[in-house]
Design an enzyme around this catalytic site. Structure first.
Site, PDB file in Angstrom:
ATOM      1  N   GLU A 162      -6.260   3.897   7.394  1.00 46.06           N
ATOM      2  CA  GLU A 162      -5.684   3.323   6.164  1.00 46.06           C
ATOM      3  C   GLU A 162      -5.586   1.807   6.269  1.00 46.06           C
ATOM      4  OE1 GLU A 162      -4.925   3.377   2.486  1.00 46.06           O
ATOM      5  OE2 GLU A 162      -4.763   5.369   3.401  1.00 46.06           O
ATOM      6  N   GLU A 183       0.834  -1.209   0.000  1.00 46.18           N
ATOM      7  CA  GLU A 183       0.000   0.000   0.000  1.00 46.18           C
ATOM      8  C   GLU A 183       0.866   1.255   0.000  1.00 46.18           C
ATOM      9  OE1 GLU A 183      -3.265  -0.144  -0.309  1.00 46.18           O
ATOM     10  OE2 GLU A 183      -3.332  -2.329  -0.137  1.00 46.18           O
ATOM     11  N   GLU A 201     -10.779  -3.249   1.411  1.00 45.52           N
ATOM     12  CA  GLU A 201     -10.541  -3.393  -0.022  1.00 45.52           C
ATOM     13  C   GLU A 201     -10.058  -4.797  -0.368  1.00 45.52           C
ATOM     14  OE1 GLU A 201      -7.964  -0.256  -1.299  1.00 45.52           O
ATOM     15  OE2 GLU A 201      -9.567   1.241  -1.211  1.00 45.52           O
TER      16      GLU A 201
END
Length: 122
Positions: A71, A30, A78
């Site tokens: 996050e 990420e 996700e």
């Protein structure tokens, strides 16, 4: 020590291991998380220098950590949604949008906290 206490203690080390694996995966995959870690590295000493007391230091740092937490949760959402299906679905899109909104709210909190601190220094 009772067997129940041993069970709880025995779960502690694997829990830490899985948490560290999660942090490693977030950093590896990420880019936003890497950017936010860099932000933390820069702002941690800045907060130490700028804060007038421990509470203020905690507020400054918690705003950065809040972004990291949001996050991590957003990335987890996700990944789970993408694991289920890459096809577009209204609920999948909503889940991803809500995760993104959480990061956005954390960033707004960060801007308010740090913006106020910088404003009071001027």
């Amino acid at each position: 020590m009772s067997s129940k206490q041993q069970t709880h203690l025995g779960r502690f080390i694997p829990a830490i291991k899985h948490s560290l694996l999660g942090l490693k995966a977030a950093y590896q995959y990420e880019i936003a998380f890497r950017q936010e870690v860099f932000l933390l590295i820069i702002l941690l000493p800045s907060a130490f220098y700028l804060a007038n007391d421990f509470i203020e230091f905690c507020l400054l740092i918690s705003s950065v950590l809040g972004i990291l937490i949001a996050e991590l949760l957003n990335s987890g959402i996700e990944a789970a949604v993408d694991r289920i299906s890459l096809e577009h679905h209204e609920l999948s899109g909503r889940a991803k949008d809500l995760g993104s909104a959480a990061v956005f709210v954390a960033i707004i909190y960060f801007v308010l906290v740090w913006g106020y601190k910088i404003f009071t220094l001027l």
